[in-house]
Design a protein around this motif. Structure first.
Motif, short mmCIF file in Angstrom:
data_model
loop_
_atom_site.label_atom_id
_atom_site.label_comp_id
_atom_site.label_asym_id
_atom_site.label_seq_id
_atom_site.Cartn_x
_atom_site.Cartn_y
_atom_site.Cartn_z
N ARG A 1 7.13 8.48 -14.34
CA ARG A 1 7.70 9.37 -13.01
C ARG A 1 6.31 9.48 -12.10
O ARG A 1 6.91 9.42 -11.44
CB ARG A 1 7.75 11.17 -13.89
N SER A 2 5.15 9.75 -12.48
CA SER A 2 3.59 9.76 -11.61
C SER A 2 3.66 8.26 -11.05
O SER A 2 3.66 8.53 -9.40
CB SER A 2 2.40 10.45 -11.69
N ARG A 3 4.40 7.96 -11.66
CA ARG A 3 3.91 5.73 -10.91
C ARG A 3 5.08 5.36 -10.51
O ARG A 3 5.36 5.38 -9.07
CB ARG A 3 3.40 5.24 -12.04
N GLY A 4 6.32 6.28 -10.25
CA GLY A 4 7.53 5.96 -9.71
C GLY A 4 7.73 6.29 -8.36
O GLY A 4 7.77 6.19 -6.78
N VAL A 5 7.02 7.99 -8.55
CA VAL A 5 7.03 8.94 -7.21
C VAL A 5 6.16 7.54 -6.13
O VAL A 5 6.78 8.15 -5.48
CB VAL A 5 6.51 9.97 -7.62
N ASN A 6 4.87 8.07 -6.85
CA ASN A 6 4.09 7.03 -5.39
C ASN A 6 4.48 5.67 -4.57
O ASN A 6 4.41 5.62 -3.68
CB ASN A 6 2.69 6.73 -6.70
N PHE A 7 5.09 5.03 -5.83
CA PHE A 7 5.86 3.56 -4.82
C PHE A 7 6.68 3.77 -4.40
O PHE A 7 7.05 3.75 -3.32
CB PHE A 7 6.40 3.29 -6.39
N VAL A 8 7.73 5.43 -4.03
CA VAL A 8 8.79 5.70 -3.49
C VAL A 8 8.53 5.86 -2.08
O VAL A 8 8.33 6.49 -0.95
CB VAL A 8 9.98 5.77 -3.90
N ALA B 1 1.69 -2.16 -3.12
CA ALA B 1 2.99 -1.92 -3.61
C ALA B 1 2.97 -2.81 -4.73
O ALA B 1 3.94 -1.72 -5.64
CB ALA B 1 3.85 -2.69 -2.71
N ALA B 2 2.85 -4.22 -4.73
CA ALA B 2 2.41 -4.61 -6.42
C ALA B 2 1.79 -3.89 -6.75
O ALA B 2 2.42 -4.02 -8.05
CB ALA B 2 1.73 -5.56 -5.45
N GLY B 3 1.07 -3.25 -6.77
CA GLY B 3 -0.10 -2.17 -7.80
C GLY B 3 1.26 -1.11 -8.28
O GLY B 3 0.55 -0.66 -9.08
N GLY B 4 2.23 -0.72 -7.59
CA GLY B 4 2.12 0.69 -7.75
C GLY B 4 3.54 0.19 -8.75
O GLY B 4 3.63 0.31 -9.96
N MET B 5 3.83 -1.38 -8.28
CA MET B 5 5.13 -1.49 -9.44
C MET B 5 4.46 -1.86 -11.00
O MET B 5 4.83 -1.09 -12.27
CB MET B 5 5.66 -2.26 -8.73
N GLY B 6 2.69 -2.58 -10.39
CA GLY B 6 3.08 -2.64 -12.29
C GLY B 6 2.13 -1.70 -12.92
O GLY B 6 1.94 -1.14 -13.63
N GLY B 7 1.84 -0.12 -12.45
CA GLY B 7 1.71 0.72 -12.59
C GLY B 7 3.05 1.47 -13.48
O GLY B 7 2.81 1.47 -14.26
N LEU B 8 3.91 1.03 -12.63
CA LEU B 8 5.15 1.96 -13.25
C LEU B 8 6.18 1.29 -14.65
O LEU B 8 5.50 1.49 -15.55
CB LEU B 8 6.69 2.09 -12.26
#
Length: 466
Positions: free
Chosen positions: A161-168, A275-282
């Protein structure tokens, strides 16, 4: 003579666990926290944009950014004590209300076309301070809404949830600011209000923290949390290694930004790499629960740091944006799995009435390492340049991988892992909805370092030897 085929013997003690969605309180906690995190992301980035666009002063923007980071160092330890003294659901609701009112003052001032840097800095500090309290309370509340054997899955879901919110959240905040300066702040207020409504429907704690003795000083309670962490060598070692690796990654983020600028890349390229890092984290958070069920924490530590040590040196030789994006995807994927494993482990082994203090010590070490990483890397870049800085960061990660391999593969590490994984039992581990699992026999309670009785320990230890 015909022999009967013998069926596979049924495993004893195994129960098919219901989906996390079947727990009403977990759904409410997850949803309310998701909206709260999104509200913070919308306003947090907009603070910097607002100051830059209205004053044109980079130093003023830096001041506001510093005000937003300062509570992570100043507020963590006292917040942990107060979270262990108070009703955590009420703490969360209070934090939402305070943040909502603080951000609303910014939206109102913008409607009057007025911006004061000191006002923005104060609001950033208040919002960040309340977030510290909120995060510690939410992490402690998870044990109240899911069974102990689903803590790993719950923590993985929260991390995703936190990673997805960071990405968006960050791109959405920038887009809303482009429409009008007040839009991200008014949106943040609306999200905080929706989060409050959700938390109001959440049931109270089934086992609130035990009342503290009157007259006890906060300093002694902070010391109790520090002593509890320091007294568990296995947990302490893992935490210190993770803190140093966070320092390395903060340095990597700053260095990559410098590399892109040196090679003539656009500022938007840095955003795409992040953003690539955010997707990897998600993706890593979504798979973290699966990995946590199959590997012990010591094994995850060895595998993760070894993988980081292998992939990080590629940044020294491949400075192109696509290669750096892949690097950030991989490192963030691994980092999210380590975070899920570490959070699950910490919440599981910590007595209920020490969740806030122990969690605050963990967050202080992590936040302190991140701050030092950014600060130290800046001086290192000026002294030796970006390529040599990347090489130095890679060397530090290689040393960490070696230390993790030696420490967590030595004789006795598996026994320490199993000993620390025996989990405190309390009413929070058996939510009334759905039907609770059969509880094992419970021995007499032990005691913890601060002299208060610990939660009883179950006979059933989680499988940790892989």
């Amino acid at each position: 003579m015909i022999r009967k085929r013998r069926g596979r013997p049924k495993a004893r003690g195994r129960h098919k666990l219901p989906s996390l969605r079947s727990y009403r309180d977990f759904r409410l906690l997850w949803t309310g926290s998701a909206m709260s995190v999104m509200a913070e992301r919308c306003s947090g980035m907009a603070f910097t944009l607002l100051v830059l666009w209205h004053t044109g002063s980079e130093s003023a923007a830096g001041l506001v950014g510093f005000a937003g980071l300062l509570p992570a160092l100043l507020v963590q330890l006292p917040a942990g004590v107060l979270v262990d003294r108070l009703n955590r659901r009420r703490v969360m609701m209070t934090c939402v209300v305070v943040r909502m009112v603080a951000v609303a003052t910014v939206a109102v001032s913008l409607l009057g076309d007025t911006v004061w840097v000191w006002h923005i800095a104060v609001v950033a500090f208040v919002q960040s301070s309340m977030t510290v309290f909120y995060q510690l309370s939410e992490r402690a509340m998870v044990r109240n809404v899911v069974p102990s054997r689903q803590l790993g899955a719950a923590m993985a879901t929260n991390e995703a949830r936190s990673r997805g919110v960071n990405f968006v959240g960050h791109p959405a905040s920038g887009a809303m600011f482009g429409l009008s300066a007040w839009v991200p702040f008014s949106t943040s207020v609306a999200l905080y209000l929706a989060s409050l409504v959700t938390l109001v429907r959440l049931r109270g704690e089934r086992q609130p923290p035990r009342p503290r003795r009157t007259g006890r000083r906060m300093r002694s309670e902070v010391a109790a949390g520090l002593n509890w962490v320091w007294g568990r060598a296995y947990f302490r070692t893992a935490l210190l290694i993770i803190s140093v690796s966070n320092l390395v990654f903060q340095g990597l983020i700053l260095t990559v930004a410098v590399v892109i600028r040196e090679d003539g890349g656009a500022a938007g390229t840095i955003g795409l790499i992040m953003a690539a890092g955010g997707m990897g984290g998600l993706c890593g958070a979504l798979s973290g629960g699966w990995l946590n069920r199959r590997l012990a924490m010591r094994q995850i530590m060895i595998v993760a740091h070894t993988a980081w040590a292998v992939v990080m040196p590629t940044a020294v030789f491949f400075r192109q944006a696509p290669a750096l994006g892949v690097l950030f995807y991989i490192t963030s994927f691994i980092g999210a799995t380590v975070t899920v494993s570490g959070m699950s482990y910490q919440v599981r082994i910590t007595p209920n009435d020490m969740q806030g203090r122990v969690g605050s010590v963990v967050m202080l070490l992590v936040s302190g390492a991140s701050s030092l990483g950014a600060l130290g890397t800046g001086y290192l870049l000026e002294a030796i340049g970006s390529r040599h800085t990347l090489a130095a960061l890679s060397a530090v990660m290689a040393v960490l991988a070696l230390v993790a391999a030696v420490v967590f593969s030595r004789a006795g590490a598996a026994q320490e892992d199993r000993a620390d994984s025996i989990e405190p039992l309390d009413a929070a581990h058996a939510p009334s909805e759905p039907a609770a699992l059969p509880a094992p026999d419970v021995p007499a309670p032990a005691s913890v370092v601060d002299g208060t009785p610990a939660d009883p320990l179950t006979h059933e230890a989680r499988r940790t030897d892989g």
